[in-house]
Every structure is written in structure tokens, then in C-alpha cells.
Enzyme design. Structure first.
Site, PDB file in Angstrom:
ATOM      1  N   GLU A 119      27.678  36.004  -1.906  1.00  0.00           N
ATOM      2  CA  GLU A 119      26.384  36.205  -2.564  1.00  0.00           C
ATOM      3  C   GLU A 119      26.168  37.670  -2.957  1.00  0.00           C
ATOM      4  O   GLU A 119      25.144  38.280  -2.638  1.00  0.00           O
ATOM      5  CB  GLU A 119      25.246  35.717  -1.658  1.00  0.00           C
ATOM      6  CG  GLU A 119      25.347  34.234  -1.307  1.00  0.00           C
ATOM      7  CD  GLU A 119      24.166  33.746  -0.491  1.00  0.00           C
ATOM      8  OE1 GLU A 119      23.531  34.557   0.207  1.00  0.00           O
ATOM      9  OE2 GLU A 119      23.857  32.541  -0.565  1.00  0.00           O
ATOM     10  N   GLU A 264      27.317  26.222   0.288  1.00  0.00           N
ATOM     11  CA  GLU A 264      26.479  26.192   1.487  1.00  0.00           C
ATOM     12  C   GLU A 264      25.272  25.293   1.217  1.00  0.00           C
ATOM     13  O   GLU A 264      24.608  25.436   0.186  1.00  0.00           O
ATOM     14  CB  GLU A 264      25.986  27.592   1.877  1.00  0.00           C
ATOM     15  CG  GLU A 264      27.079  28.560   2.286  1.00  0.00           C
ATOM     16  CD  GLU A 264      26.528  29.935   2.662  1.00  0.00           C
ATOM     17  OE1 GLU A 264      25.302  30.048   2.865  1.00  0.00           O
ATOM     18  OE2 GLU A 264      27.329  30.890   2.731  1.00  0.00           O
TER      19      GLU A 264
END
Length: 477
Positions: A119, A264
Site C-alpha cells: 500500500e 486483503e
């Protein structure tokens, strides 16, 4: 007779196909004071028929335990290493040699993907990895190609869903975030050119946590929410709407058809009003049933790979986003399952198979000594204990939120004591604490015992937690 044999074979194949969680992987993070041994993790995955795992680094000692298991592995490169990979192709080549090629012998590790960063374009990073991420991705894939591995192993970037947006409009108005649009278009086209997937992390829980006006049922999959109508499509859950926003964004970036993987997805079980077993069970039950249909989304129909976040709780994660961060595991810190679920989505819920042969520290707890003299030192000692351990269960809505003042202190002291391996020096606190051999748990609030860890006890990277916990406990005391 031949017809009967074919029916038997078909029935056996059907039974086998429904026993595995097809397309399901899981993230395994190790930000914990005491970690489960990799061999224990491997056995947990096998026992629960989960055949994909996503790691956050490439630690050789850890990765080697997946050799010969058939489990598909995604290894990671942390954000703090991206500059090295971006600036030095030879470094990337050496890394591939030492962390990928070395595992690829007959009967070795089934490495499928390299996660470059994690990220890296989060808004909260303020552009820190903007310049290094794409060059790092290019160098890693180039190094894989040079080693003759490029057709089998692909480099990608796990992205948070905040890299694209649609404002107050529906998915049909989706596009990559304006400040990184040009960069994301280049990355997306790189994925298309190299047949690599777009990896995105999506959390319906966070939408609920961060927005009080978010319709709660839209986070789940039982179609009880008010549909969102967009361009002739009705959306009844946040996951479909979010993924289709990405699909539209990729189409606008001239990279349609890139494979999408959800890197995720999950629901925490403690540390917040909405983070509890009841809501987590509801989320996973609906999610697994949806996954089992293999229908995908309205704009991305068909099979999608998903990686649950996460396998086990991690008591050393930063709680800057919220106290729930330590409680994403579908298993507790010790590998014990939290609630019944059905990974296959076939409607046969049962308790997952937990970790086996786990060894705990002694039956000892560190609690408040009620007869201590200098109680004026309690606030500073509680603050010290919690800033260096995990007191998130006492947060508002948490499982230990209803303890009285003495219970709060004992919980804080015990967490510090257990996370430091029950070192007697970690149960002093200016003479305010004492070690007892009677279970100190109170009601539904578990006072855990530390693991006689096959991993290691490591120093806490928790400085970001100090101010948060300090003000929390000033309010509790």
C-alpha cells in the site's frame, strides 16, 4: 456398469472440489511479541485446506518451511526497501537470486508472486514512496525475467483501495486518484504488458468504521441493504461496488482485462464497537458463500482470488488507524480458532482446525497489588505498560472495555508481563504489581498467557501507540 463407475467418479470429484477453499488464500503477518513457528502455520493451512499464503517479507528461514507443501506463496518487499530496488537493478537481481531462485528446486517452494511494497500510495504516507515504487516494480520483474522466471512469477503491488475513487457517484464514475493518476496508469499498463495482476486490499469494515453514515448492511452480503443503482446495475454490497470502481478505473487507464486479485479482506474481532465475533462471523459467512459462487462482480464476472486478512492476531501492529488493528486474525494469537466458519461457502460451518502442540508459558499472571502504598504512580505505570504491549481489548466496544479501574490496571500489567516472556522484572511497576498463579481473567475478558514461542520475543515498534493509549487510560482510571 460403466455408467455407474462414472457416477461414482463424478461424486468423488465433487466431494473433493467442495472440501477445498478454491481460490482462497490468507495473509500471515508476524508483528507479534511471540510468533507461531512457520511449520505450525504450514500445518494450519494444510488442515484447513487453504493453499495460498501471502507474506510481508522474504525471510529465508520462514519461506523455506513452505517447500514441498504445494502451498502457493507470495513473498513481499517492505516499503522501506523500495528505494534500493528502484535505484539499483543489480541489487534486484541479487535479491531474486537469494530470495526467489534459491527456493525453486525440485520439491521446493511454489512462489507465484512478488509483492513490491505494501500500500505504498496510501494518502497518509504523503507521497513518500511515489518515486521509488514503479521503478522498483520494473527492476524486480526485469530481474525475474533475466533469471528465466518471468513467465512463472509475476511482480505486483498490493494497493489500498484509496488509489481509486468515484466521489459521491457510483462505480461507473470511477477513476484513479487525481494525484497519482498518471503513475497508476503506467503501473496498470505495465501489469497488462507483463500479464501480472492488480492486487487490491478492500475492507468493508473500514468504510463502516470511518464513516458514521455508511449503511451498515452494505458492508455484508445478505442483500438486506438498500441497493445502490448505477448505470443500470444494482449493487447490494460494498465489495462489488468497490471492485467495479477499480474495473472502470483500469478501463479508463487503457488497461482493461488485467487480472484482479483481492490481496486483503477481512473483519476484526476486538478493539472497536463494530469489531466483534458476531459481526465478523456474519461477514465471513456471507463472504464465503459469495466466493463459492465464482460469479465475481457485475463488471468483473467469474473467478476472483481472495486473501483473507489475517491468519492470526498481531499484538504489535500500530494502532494509529484504530485499536482493532491487533485483532484481524481468524485465529487468536496462539492459533486457536475464534468462531465456526466454512471456508468453502457450502453451508457446513465448523470450527477451523487450530494450531497443534502449542506450548505456553507458566500459569502465571501479573496483576495489581491492591495493598501497594503509592497508588499515585498508577497512571504513569499503566501508560508505560500499554505503550509497550497491547491494551486494545480495553478500547471502547472491546471485549475488556467493562473492567473496573483495578481490572484495567491488572490487564495492562499482565499484557506487558506476558509479552516480555513473564520476566519477573516486567512485573514490578514501582511495587504496584504482583505475580499470581490463579487465572486473572474477568468474565469475558481473557487475560492471556504468553507463548513459549518457537519464534522470538522481539522489541516493540509501538511508539505511535504511546499517545493514543496514554489518553485512553487517563480516561479509564
Amino acid at each position: 456398469m460403466a455408467h455407474i463407475k462414472m457416477l461414482i467418479i463424478w461424486a468423488c470429484c465433487l466431494a473433493l472440489s467442495t472440501s477445498y477453499a478454491y481460490g482462497l488464500g490468507v495473509n500471515w503477518g508476524t508483528q507479534a511479541a511471540q510468533t507461531l513457528h512457520p511449520s505450525t502455520i504450514v500445518q494450519m493451512l494444510k488442515d484447513n485446506k487453504i493453499d495460498k499464503v501471502k507474506l510481508f517479507d522474504s525471510d529465508h528461514w520462514t519461506v523455506k518451511y513452505f517447500a514441498g507443501t504445494g502451498i502457493e506463496v507470495m513473498i513481499g518487499i517492505p516499503n522501506n526497501q523500495l528505494v534500493k530496488f528502484a535505484d539499483d537493478y543489480d541489487f534486484a537481481k541479487e535479491w531474486v537470486k537469494n530470495n526467489v531462485s534459491t527456493h525453486l528446486y525440485n520439491g521446493g517452494v511454489n512462489i507465484k508472486y512478488i509483492a513490491v511494497g505494501n500500500e505504498p500510495f496510501l494518502k497518509s504516507y504523503n507521497g513518500s514512496f511515489m518515486k521509488s515504487t514503479f521503478p522498483a516494480l520494473q527492476n524486480v520483474q526485469k530481474a525475474l525475467n533475466s533469471a528465466g522466471l518471468g513467465d512463472k512469477i509475476k511482480a505486483t503491488i498490493p494497493q489500498n483501495a484509496d488509489v481509486y475513487e468515484s466521489g459521491n457517484s457510483g462505480p461507473s464514475q470511477g477513476d484513479f486518484r487525481s494525484d497519482i493518476r498518471d503513475l497508476m496508469q503506467k503501473i496498470c499498463r505495465f501489469f497488462k504488458d507483463n500479464n501480472a495482476p492488480f492486487l487490491v486490499n478492500i475492507y468493508p469494515f473500514l468504510s463502516l468504521h470511518e464513516n458514521k453514515n455508511f449503511p451498515i448492511e452494505f458492508a455484508f452480503f445478505d442483500e438486506k441493504s438498500k441497493p445502490v443503482h448505477d448505470n443500470g446495475i444494482s449493487y447490494t454490497n460494498m465489495l462489488d461496488a468497490n471492485l467495479d470502481t477499480l474495473v472502470v478505473s483500469m478501463k479508463k487507464a487503457n488497461c482493461p482485462g488485467v487480472k484482479v486479485i483481492v490481496g486483503e479482506i477481512g473483519w476484526p474481532t476486538d478493539g472497536d464497537l463494530y469489531a466483534n465475533v458476531t459481526m465478523a462471523k456474519k461477514f465471513y459467512s456471507g463472504f464465503f458463500k459469495k466466493m463459492a459462487t465464482k460469479k465475481g462482480t457485475p463488471l468483473y464476472p467469474g473467478y476472483i482470488e481472495y486473501y483473507l486478512f489475517s491468519l492470526t492476531d498481531e499484538n504489535q501492529k500500530s494502532i494509529a488507524p484504530g485499536s482493532f488493528e491487533c485483532h484481524w486474525g481468524i485465529f487468536k494469537y496462539d492459533g486457536h480458532p475464534k468462531f465456526a466458519m466454512d471456508f468453502t461457502g457450502q453451508g457446513h460451518e465448523a470450527m477451523p482446525v487450530g494450531a497443534k502442540n502449542i506450548k505456553y508459558l507458566e500459569n502465571k499472571w501479573c496483576v495489581l497489588n491492591k495493598y501497594a502504598e503509592d497508588m499515585g504512580k498508577l497512571p504513569s505505570n499503566v501508560q508505560y505498560a500499554c505503550s509497550r504491549s497491547d491494551c486494545t481489548a480495553m478500547s471502547y466496544g472491546g471485549s475488556c472495555n467493562k473492567l473496573d479501574a483495578n481490572g484495567n490496571v491488572s490487564y495492562a500489567f499482565n499484557m506487558y508481563f506476558q509479552m516480555n516472556g513473564q520476566d519477573v522484572e516486567s512485573c514490578v511497576f514501582d511495587g504496584l504489581a504482583q505475580i499470581v498463579e490463579t487465572n486473572a481473567s474477568i468474565g469475558n475478558c481473557l487475560f492471556p498467557i504468553g507463548l513459549n514461542s518457537a519464534g522470538v520475543t522481539i522489541g516493540l515498534d509501538a511508539m505511535l501507540n504511546i499517545l493514543i493509549v496514554f489518553f485512553l487510560f487517563l480516561a479509564l482510571l
